[in-house]
Each structure stands twice: as C-alpha cells, then as structure tokens.
Scaffold this motif. Structure first.
Motif, PDB file in Angstrom:
ATOM      1  N   ASP A   1       1.454   6.581  -2.269  1.00 21.26           N
ATOM      2  CA  ASP A   1       1.472   6.778  -3.720  1.00 21.26           C
ATOM      3  C   ASP A   1       2.533   5.899  -4.374  1.00 21.26           C
ATOM      4  O   ASP A   1       2.289   5.277  -5.416  1.00 21.26           O
ATOM      5  N   GLU A   2       3.700   5.826  -3.762  1.00 23.49           N
ATOM      6  CA  GLU A   2       4.779   4.997  -4.311  1.00 23.49           C
ATOM      7  C   GLU A   2       4.404   3.517  -4.282  1.00 23.49           C
ATOM      8  O   GLU A   2       4.655   2.778  -5.225  1.00 23.49           O
ATOM      9  N   PHE A   3       3.798   3.073  -3.194  1.00 21.71           N
ATOM     10  CA  PHE A   3       3.365   1.679  -3.091  1.00 21.71           C
ATOM     11  C   PHE A   3       2.407   1.326  -4.225  1.00 21.71           C
ATOM     12  O   PHE A   3       2.593   0.315  -4.919  1.00 21.71           O
ATOM     13  N   PHE A   4       1.386   2.157  -4.439  1.00 15.34           N
ATOM     14  CA  PHE A   4       0.400   1.841  -5.469  1.00 15.34           C
ATOM     15  C   PHE A   4       0.956   2.045  -6.874  1.00 15.34           C
ATOM     16  O   PHE A   4       0.543   1.348  -7.801  1.00 15.34           O
ATOM     17  N   HIS A   5       1.915   2.929  -7.031  1.00 19.24           N
ATOM     18  CA  HIS A   5       2.593   3.076  -8.325  1.00 19.24           C
ATOM     19  C   HIS A   5       3.355   1.788  -8.651  1.00 19.24           C
ATOM     20  O   HIS A   5       3.297   1.287  -9.775  1.00 19.24           O
ATOM     21  N   ARG A   6       4.048   1.247  -7.662  1.00 20.02           N
ATOM     22  CA  ARG A   6       4.778  -0.008  -7.874  1.00 20.02           C
ATOM     23  C   ARG A   6       3.828  -1.182  -8.092  1.00 20.02           C
ATOM     24  O   ARG A   6       4.104  -2.082  -8.884  1.00 20.02           O
TER      25      ARG A   6
ATOM     26  N   GLU B   1       2.422  14.144   4.953  1.00 13.11           N
ATOM     27  CA  GLU B   1       2.793  14.260   3.540  1.00 13.11           C
ATOM     28  C   GLU B   1       3.700  13.111   3.115  1.00 13.11           C
ATOM     29  O   GLU B   1       3.555  12.557   2.033  1.00 13.11           O
ATOM     30  N   GLU B   2       4.627  12.746   3.987  1.00 12.66           N
ATOM     31  CA  GLU B   2       5.515  11.624   3.671  1.00 12.66           C
ATOM     32  C   GLU B   2       4.731  10.315   3.625  1.00 12.66           C
ATOM     33  O   GLU B   2       4.969   9.474   2.764  1.00 12.66           O
ATOM     34  N   ALA B   3       3.787  10.133   4.528  1.00  9.69           N
ATOM     35  CA  ALA B   3       2.940   8.934   4.512  1.00  9.69           C
ATOM     36  C   ALA B   3       2.156   8.855   3.202  1.00  9.69           C
ATOM     37  O   ALA B   3       2.054   7.781   2.599  1.00  9.69           O
ATOM     38  N   ASP B   4       1.628   9.980   2.755  1.00 12.47           N
ATOM     39  CA  ASP B   4       0.907  10.007   1.478  1.00 12.47           C
ATOM     40  C   ASP B   4       1.834   9.663   0.313  1.00 12.47           C
ATOM     41  O   ASP B   4       1.447   8.946  -0.613  1.00 12.47           O
ATOM     42  N   ARG B   5       3.060  10.170   0.373  1.00 12.48           N
ATOM     43  CA  ARG B   5       4.029   9.851  -0.691  1.00 12.48           C
ATOM     44  C   ARG B   5       4.360   8.361  -0.691  1.00 12.48           C
ATOM     45  O   ARG B   5       4.493   7.740  -1.746  1.00 12.48           O
TER      46      ARG B   5
ATOM     47  N   ALA C   1      -8.861   1.452  -3.167  1.00 12.66           N
ATOM     48  CA  ALA C   1     -10.106   1.870  -2.530  1.00 12.66           C
ATOM     49  C   ALA C   1     -10.350   1.131  -1.221  1.00 12.66           C
ATOM     50  O   ALA C   1     -10.889   1.695  -0.270  1.00 12.66           O
ATOM     51  N   PHE C   2      -9.941  -0.115  -1.151  1.00 13.90           N
ATOM     52  CA  PHE C   2     -10.172  -0.900   0.055  1.00 13.90           C
ATOM     53  C   PHE C   2      -8.994  -0.910   1.017  1.00 13.90           C
ATOM     54  O   PHE C   2      -9.182  -1.035   2.221  1.00 13.90           O
ATOM     55  N   ALA C   3      -7.773  -0.773   0.501  1.00 18.45           N
ATOM     56  CA  ALA C   3      -6.597  -0.973   1.341  1.00 18.45           C
ATOM     57  C   ALA C   3      -5.913   0.316   1.777  1.00 18.45           C
ATOM     58  O   ALA C   3      -5.120   0.292   2.717  1.00 18.45           O
ATOM     59  N   ASP C   4      -6.200   1.417   1.128  1.00 19.38           N
ATOM     60  CA  ASP C   4      -5.444   2.648   1.370  1.00 19.38           C
ATOM     61  C   ASP C   4      -5.472   3.094   2.827  1.00 19.38           C
ATOM     62  O   ASP C   4      -4.427   3.359   3.419  1.00 19.38           O
ATOM     63  N   SER C   5      -6.643   3.172   3.425  1.00 20.80           N
ATOM     64  CA  SER C   5      -6.717   3.685   4.802  1.00 20.80           C
ATOM     65  C   SER C   5      -6.010   2.760   5.783  1.00 20.80           C
ATOM     66  O   SER C   5      -5.323   3.229   6.699  1.00 20.80           O
ATOM     67  N   THR C   6      -6.122   1.464   5.598  1.00 16.09           N
ATOM     68  CA  THR C   6      -5.448   0.520   6.491  1.00 16.09           C
ATOM     69  C   THR C   6      -3.939   0.605   6.326  1.00 16.09           C
ATOM     70  O   THR C   6      -3.193   0.630   7.310  1.00 16.09           O
ATOM     71  N   LEU C   7      -3.476   0.645   5.075  1.00 14.50           N
ATOM     72  CA  LEU C   7      -2.037   0.758   4.847  1.00 14.50           C
ATOM     73  C   LEU C   7      -1.490   2.066   5.415  1.00 14.50           C
ATOM     74  O   LEU C   7      -0.410   2.084   6.000  1.00 14.50           O
TER      75      LEU C   7
ATOM     76  N   THR D   1      -2.684   3.923   7.982  1.00 16.61           N
ATOM     77  CA  THR D   1      -2.654   3.964   9.447  1.00 16.61           C
ATOM     78  C   THR D   1      -1.754   2.899  10.068  1.00 16.61           C
ATOM     79  O   THR D   1      -1.168   3.131  11.127  1.00 16.61           O
ATOM     80  N   GLN D   2      -1.641   1.741   9.426  1.00 17.23           N
ATOM     81  CA  GLN D   2      -0.899   0.637  10.028  1.00 17.23           C
ATOM     82  C   GLN D   2       0.539   0.497   9.529  1.00 17.23           C
ATOM     83  O   GLN D   2       1.356  -0.125  10.210  1.00 17.23           O
ATOM     84  N   LEU D   3       0.840   1.053   8.363  1.00 16.39           N
ATOM     85  CA  LEU D   3       2.168   0.852   7.796  1.00 16.39           C
ATOM     86  C   LEU D   3       2.876   2.161   7.460  1.00 16.39           C
ATOM     87  O   LEU D   3       3.969   2.425   7.944  1.00 16.39           O
ATOM     88  N   PHE D   4       2.252   3.001   6.668  1.00 14.39           N
ATOM     89  CA  PHE D   4       2.949   4.183   6.173  1.00 14.39           C
ATOM     90  C   PHE D   4       3.069   5.286   7.215  1.00 14.39           C
ATOM     91  O   PHE D   4       4.140   5.870   7.375  1.00 14.39           O
ATOM     92  N   GLU D   5       2.006   5.595   7.942  1.00 10.83           N
ATOM     93  CA  GLU D   5       2.087   6.663   8.946  1.00 10.83           C
ATOM     94  C   GLU D   5       3.089   6.341  10.053  1.00 10.83           C
ATOM     95  O   GLU D   5       3.878   7.214  10.445  1.00 10.83           O
ATOM     96  N   PRO D   6       3.117   5.107  10.593  1.00 13.35           N
ATOM     97  CA  PRO D   6       4.125   4.813  11.618  1.00 13.35           C
ATOM     98  C   PRO D   6       5.566   4.911  11.098  1.00 13.35           C
ATOM     99  O   PRO D   6       6.489   5.125  11.873  1.00 13.35           O
ATOM    100  N   SER D   7       5.737   4.749   9.791  1.00 11.68           N
ATOM    101  CA  SER D   7       7.076   4.797   9.198  1.00 11.68           C
ATOM    102  C   SER D   7       7.472   6.188   8.738  1.00 11.68           C
ATOM    103  O   SER D   7       8.633   6.411   8.400  1.00 11.68           O
ATOM    104  N   ALA D   8       6.536   7.111   8.689  1.00  8.65           N
ATOM    105  CA  ALA D   8       6.773   8.435   8.115  1.00  8.65           C
ATOM    106  C   ALA D   8       6.984   9.490   9.195  1.00  8.65           C
ATOM    107  O   ALA D   8       6.536   9.336  10.328  1.00  8.65           O
ATOM    108  N   LYS D   9       7.630  10.576   8.782  1.00  5.05           N
ATOM    109  CA  LYS D   9       7.850  11.695   9.703  1.00  5.05           C
ATOM    110  C   LYS D   9       6.741  12.732   9.619  1.00  5.05           C
ATOM    111  O   LYS D   9       6.666  13.629  10.452  1.00  5.05           O
ATOM    112  N   SER D  10       5.887  12.622   8.603  1.00  2.50           N
ATOM    113  CA  SER D  10       4.791  13.584   8.440  1.00  2.50           C
ATOM    114  C   SER D  10       3.668  12.933   7.638  1.00  2.50           C
ATOM    115  O   SER D  10       3.855  11.890   7.003  1.00  2.50           O
TER     116      SER D  10
END
Length: 100
Positions: free
Chosen positions: A69-74, A62-66, A43-49, A51-60
């Motif tokens: 999801d994988e990060f929080f699953h782990r 949908e991939e950023a969302d995946r 709830a607190f970290a999702d938007s920051t992660l 915009t700052q980590l997953f979106e820059p690393s993803a091609k879309s």
C-alpha cells in the motif's frame, strides 16, 4: 526447445488506440489520472511485488500488505507531481515463431 523454432517476425509498434497515453481522457483531472495510472500498474505488478519483494522483507502478511500500500501510495504521488514526464504509452510487440 530453442532449436525447434526460429523467429519469423519481430516488431514493436504503438497501439492503435490511445498509444500516446492510455489515460489521456483523464489528463485534465490529476487525481483521476493518477488513480487510473496507479491502479493499472497495481493490477499487473501487485502479486509479483508482494511475493518477490514485500513478503520476503516483512514479518507478517499484514506488514507485506502495508508495504505494498505504501509503495503504490508513493507511486501515485510521483505521478501526481510528474504528469508531464510520465505519460502511459502503450506499445504492442508481435513475435511470430516458425517451427523449423
């Protein structure tokens, strides 16, 4: 701006309720405990992660969302395996500034 104020009070102390572990009422049910713990962090970290980590690393988006999801699953799996090492402590920090 920093010269306009001085620190009057700075203290850190355990929260008055559930300071030792916010989710202690669910400690007997590891599935529920980790669901609550991971959900709170997300709830607190999702938007920051995203915009700052997953979106820059993803091609879309949908991939950023995946990736999120994988990060929080782990993270959930880590807590489930290490409940005795990962109590969720709550501390309050009080900072009182005084105008100079």
């Amino acid at each position: 701006m920093s010269k306009a104020f001085e620190i009057d009070t700075l203290k850190v102390e355990p929260a008055p309720l559930h300071a030792a572990d916010l989710f202690e009422d669910a400690i007997g049910d590891p599935t529920e405990y980790t669901r609550l713990y991971t959900g709170y962090i997300r709830a607190f970290a999702d938007s920051t992660l995203l915009t700052q980590l997953f979106e820059p690393s993803a091609k879309s988006a949908e991939e950023a969302d995946r990736l999120a999801d994988e990060f929080f699953h782990r993270l959930d799996g880590l807590y489930r395996k290490s409940l005795d090492k990962c109590a969720f402590e709550i501390w309050h920090m009080t900072v009182v500034l005084r105008r100079r």
